[in-house]
Scaffold this motif. Sequence first.
Motif: not given
Length: 289
Positions: A1-20
């Motif tokens: 599992m790519d860590i960079q992808l995981l970071k993007v996923f986690f940040t998106t989940a936290q922000e609740g928005s792809i744009s944020k």
Amino acid sequence: MDIQLLKVFFTTAQEGSISKAAQKLNFAQSNVTHKIQQLEADLQTLLFYRHNRGITLTPSGQILVSYAEKILHVIQEARQAVGDSSIPSGPLLIGAVETTAAVRLPKLLTKYHAEYPAVDISLITGPTEQHLHAVLHYELYGAFVAGPVEHPDLVQEKVIDEELVLVTPVSHPPVNSIHDVQERTILVFHSGCSFRAKLNQLLNEEGILPVKLMEFESFETIIGCVSAGLGISLMPRSIVAEPEHQGRIRCHTISGKHAIVTTVFIRRKDALITPALSAFLSEMRAHFS
């Protein structure tokens, strides 16, 4: 599992928005969307529902969030552990309820800063519930909160017992029972305050419904309003000792289990104890022993 992808996923989940998330990560929105799709393809599952109002985590996404948080934190800890020397240095974020921060910590923090100037210590004040959440989510190294705290992921150490007293205007007659003040407006700190919770428990057990509750953002404001005759409050004696000595308010002792609130220091069981945190724990234990 790519860590960079995981970071993007986690940040998106936290922000609740792809744009944020794109704004926080300094990525293009299309880049964020592509990386999430890559992760979904890798895991062969849908992580977000897409709809007109934005995105929502799927059941699989909800499961992955907790793992992602732990994985990203462990990676950060690994970097700290490899880079740490035996000399305490770097960031140290500590939380504390307002009364502890104001009365119990200034001397401890002053001594710690003098002995370990390379540590960038930050003190975050707020209610117990806020700090529990922050420690559990690796946002704080530890926190001084109202105890006891029972959670399988946390370690707690008793720090000090605080005596709670009823605070009234100077002109108020002696209080022998909470029933003596049941007709008065009650001044409280914001929701989540342990002293407010104690007062609610005391009133509930006595079958008393407050005539009126007024909420304030600081203890200084509550003390000033009590002094002016607006209402009464339940506060730690350590906070009100000086204004009582100045003749601005009057304190009344209460009996029973509601008279004491215990302050504990909490931290995660699985979190790395950095040299900075280790030194802080030693200073804290010596200070409160």
